[in-house]
Design a protein around this motif. Structure first.
Motif, PDB file in Angstrom:
ATOM      1  N   LEU A 164      -5.855  -3.097   1.825  1.00  0.00           N
ATOM      2  CA  LEU A 164      -7.380  -2.524   1.112  1.00  0.00           C
ATOM      3  C   LEU A 164      -8.699  -2.973   1.484  1.00  0.00           C
ATOM      4  CD1 LEU A 164      -6.412  -2.877  -2.687  1.00  0.00           C
ATOM      5  CD2 LEU A 164      -7.685  -0.244  -1.715  1.00  0.00           C
ATOM      6  N   LYS A 165      -8.165  -4.589   2.595  1.00  0.00           N
ATOM      7  CA  LYS A 165      -9.235  -5.206   2.839  1.00  0.00           C
ATOM      8  C   LYS A 165      -9.905  -4.709   4.432  1.00  0.00           C
ATOM      9  CE  LYS A 165      -7.731  -9.368   0.681  1.00  0.00           C
ATOM     10  NZ  LYS A 165      -6.975 -11.113   0.495  1.00  0.00           N
ATOM     11  N   VAL A 166      -8.774  -3.808   5.178  1.00  0.00           N
ATOM     12  CA  VAL A 166      -9.627  -3.030   6.381  1.00  0.00           C
ATOM     13  C   VAL A 166      -9.328  -2.022   5.988  1.00  0.00           C
ATOM     14  CG1 VAL A 166      -7.874  -5.097   7.412  1.00  0.00           C
ATOM     15  CG2 VAL A 166      -7.120  -2.880   7.063  1.00  0.00           C
ATOM     16  N   ALA A 167      -9.188  -1.182   5.165  1.00  0.00           N
ATOM     17  CA  ALA A 167      -9.331   0.505   4.051  1.00  0.00           C
ATOM     18  C   ALA A 167     -11.751   0.996   4.721  1.00  0.00           C
ATOM     19  CB  ALA A 167      -8.717   0.835   2.933  1.00  0.00           C
ATOM     20  N   LYS A 168     -11.252   1.891   5.697  1.00  0.00           N
ATOM     21  CA  LYS A 168     -12.699   2.732   6.184  1.00  0.00           C
ATOM     22  C   LYS A 168     -13.077   3.280   5.186  1.00  0.00           C
ATOM     23  CE  LYS A 168     -11.847   0.232  10.403  1.00  0.00           C
ATOM     24  NZ  LYS A 168     -11.762   0.731  12.310  1.00  0.00           N
ATOM     25  N   GLY A 169     -12.077   4.124   4.159  1.00  0.00           N
ATOM     26  CA  GLY A 169     -12.016   5.105   3.990  1.00  0.00           C
ATOM     27  C   GLY A 169     -13.260   5.859   2.470  1.00  0.00           C
ATOM     28  N   LYS A 170     -13.337   6.861   1.940  1.00  0.00           N
ATOM     29  CA  LYS A 170     -14.115   7.146   1.368  1.00  0.00           C
ATOM     30  C   LYS A 170     -13.024   7.105  -0.231  1.00  0.00           C
ATOM     31  CE  LYS A 170     -17.033  10.646  -1.872  1.00  0.00           C
ATOM     32  NZ  LYS A 170     -17.897  11.974  -0.703  1.00  0.00           N
ATOM     33  N   TRP A 171     -12.080   7.327  -0.008  1.00  0.00           N
ATOM     34  CA  TRP A 171     -10.788   7.276  -0.634  1.00  0.00           C
ATOM     35  C   TRP A 171      -9.461   6.756  -0.767  1.00  0.00           C
ATOM     36  CZ3 TRP A 171     -13.766  10.144  -4.059  1.00  0.00           C
ATOM     37  CH2 TRP A 171     -14.541  11.409  -3.752  1.00  0.00           C
ATOM     38  N   GLY A 172      -9.021   6.502  -1.362  1.00  0.00           N
ATOM     39  CA  GLY A 172      -7.685   5.496  -1.285  1.00  0.00           C
ATOM     40  C   GLY A 172      -7.277   6.294  -1.303  1.00  0.00           C
ATOM     41  N   ALA A 173      -5.608   5.687  -1.299  1.00  0.00           N
ATOM     42  CA  ALA A 173      -4.649   7.024  -1.947  1.00  0.00           C
ATOM     43  C   ALA A 173      -3.251   5.474  -1.525  1.00  0.00           C
ATOM     44  CB  ALA A 173      -3.823   8.312  -1.231  1.00  0.00           C
ATOM     45  N   VAL A 174      -2.117   5.320  -2.732  1.00  0.00           N
ATOM     46  CA  VAL A 174      -0.835   4.542  -1.648  1.00  0.00           C
ATOM     47  C   VAL A 174       0.192   5.960  -2.283  1.00  0.00           C
ATOM     48  CG1 VAL A 174      -1.947   3.109  -3.488  1.00  0.00           C
ATOM     49  CG2 VAL A 174      -0.617   4.463  -4.478  1.00  0.00           C
ATOM     50  N   ILE A 175       1.419   4.944  -0.967  1.00  0.00           N
ATOM     51  CA  ILE A 175       2.975   5.910  -0.769  1.00  0.00           C
ATOM     52  C   ILE A 175       3.843   4.950  -0.811  1.00  0.00           C
ATOM     53  CG2 ILE A 175       1.998   5.902   1.589  1.00  0.00           C
ATOM     54  CD1 ILE A 175       4.149   8.225   1.407  1.00  0.00           C
ATOM     55  N   ASP A 176       4.326   4.891  -1.915  1.00  0.00           N
ATOM     56  CA  ASP A 176       5.763   4.167  -0.973  1.00  0.00           C
ATOM     57  C   ASP A 176       6.701   4.105   0.420  1.00  0.00           C
ATOM     58  OD1 ASP A 176       5.195   2.367  -3.550  1.00  0.00           O
ATOM     59  OD2 ASP A 176       6.076   3.178  -4.764  1.00  0.00           O
ATOM     60  N   ALA A 177       7.560   3.388   0.335  1.00  0.00           N
ATOM     61  CA  ALA A 177       8.207   4.194   2.028  1.00  0.00           C
ATOM     62  C   ALA A 177       9.033   4.950   1.532  1.00  0.00           C
ATOM     63  CB  ALA A 177       8.474   2.523   2.345  1.00  0.00           C
ATOM     64  N   ASP A 178       9.622   5.096   0.677  1.00  0.00           N
ATOM     65  CA  ASP A 178      10.374   5.585  -0.358  1.00  0.00           C
ATOM     66  C   ASP A 178      10.267   7.131  -0.489  1.00  0.00           C
ATOM     67  OD1 ASP A 178       9.986   4.490  -2.363  1.00  0.00           O
ATOM     68  OD2 ASP A 178      11.729   3.829  -3.412  1.00  0.00           O
TER      69      ASP A 178
END
Length: 202
Positions: free
Chosen positions: A79-93
């Motif tokens: 989150l500290k480096v994110a540059k987007g207008k929108w945020g999304a999360v995905i797990d590695a599995d």
């Protein structure tokens, strides 16, 4: 395709070599091309780093924790480096259908800056012959009725449905400005706390 804003996709990784390649590919194959994928290797000791570095795609932002700090801190780092207008999360599995962002981002654009969206998950289990589909998380396991188009999903419905796991897409600035980060001290409740804050903003 119209650019409706950059999506910062956040993926924490810890010893996820078995499914990591598929998870990364499912993001890179999105039909909505305006995204960055922030992969945070949270002190993995398996082949996760090797798999991440095998992708030569400029949309990937790779960050490494030298030791395991937990999924909450990995998401905080992203989150500290994110540059987007929108945020999304995905797990590695997990894997996304390739049209996920293309279908969900326009819903966000039509809503307000305090709005987030979520879609259903098809749960799977491991078998000797590979992954097998188990069924809809929301309908079969959380008793939340879905409709053909958009379903309003408020906090009461969320709680009555057994507080299902969510992978929301949200206005990034609202989350950052309000200081709604994952809270490491609440493990394993950091996700639930984050959901409550999102519902409050909505």
């Amino acid at each position: 395709m119209e650019n409706l804003g950059l999506v910062s996709v956040i993926m924490p990784v810890f010893n996820s070599e078995k499914y990591l390649k598929g998870a990364i590919e499912s993001v890179l194959n999105q039909t909505y091309p305006y995204f960055e994928l922030i992969v945070v290797n949270d002190g993995s000791t398996d082949r996760s780093e090797e798999i991440i570095k095998s992708f030569k795609d400029e949309r990937i932002v790779y960050i490494k924790h030298e030791k395991n700090l937990g999924v909450a801190e990995a998401r905080n780092t992203a989150l500290k480096v994110a540059k987007g207008k929108w945020g999304a999360v995905i797990d590695a599995d997990d894997v996304w259908l390739k049209e996920r962002l293309e279908k969900l981002i326009p819903i966000l654009v039509e809503g307000s800056e305090r709005f987030f969206v979520e879609d259903d998950h098809i749960l799977c289990f491991d078998s000797p012959n590979g992954l097998k589909q188990w069924g809809s998380q929301l309908e079969l396991f959380n008793n939340i009725r879905l409709y053909e188009n958009i379903t309003e999903f408020d906090l009461i419905t969320f709680l009555q449905g057994g507080s299902p796991l969510l992978h929301p897409i949200f206005p990034l600035s609202a989350v950052i400005e309000k200081g709604i980060m994952q809270i490491q001290s609440l493990v394993p409740g950091e996700d639930l706390c984050f959901y409550f804050e999102l519902f409050y903003l909505a």
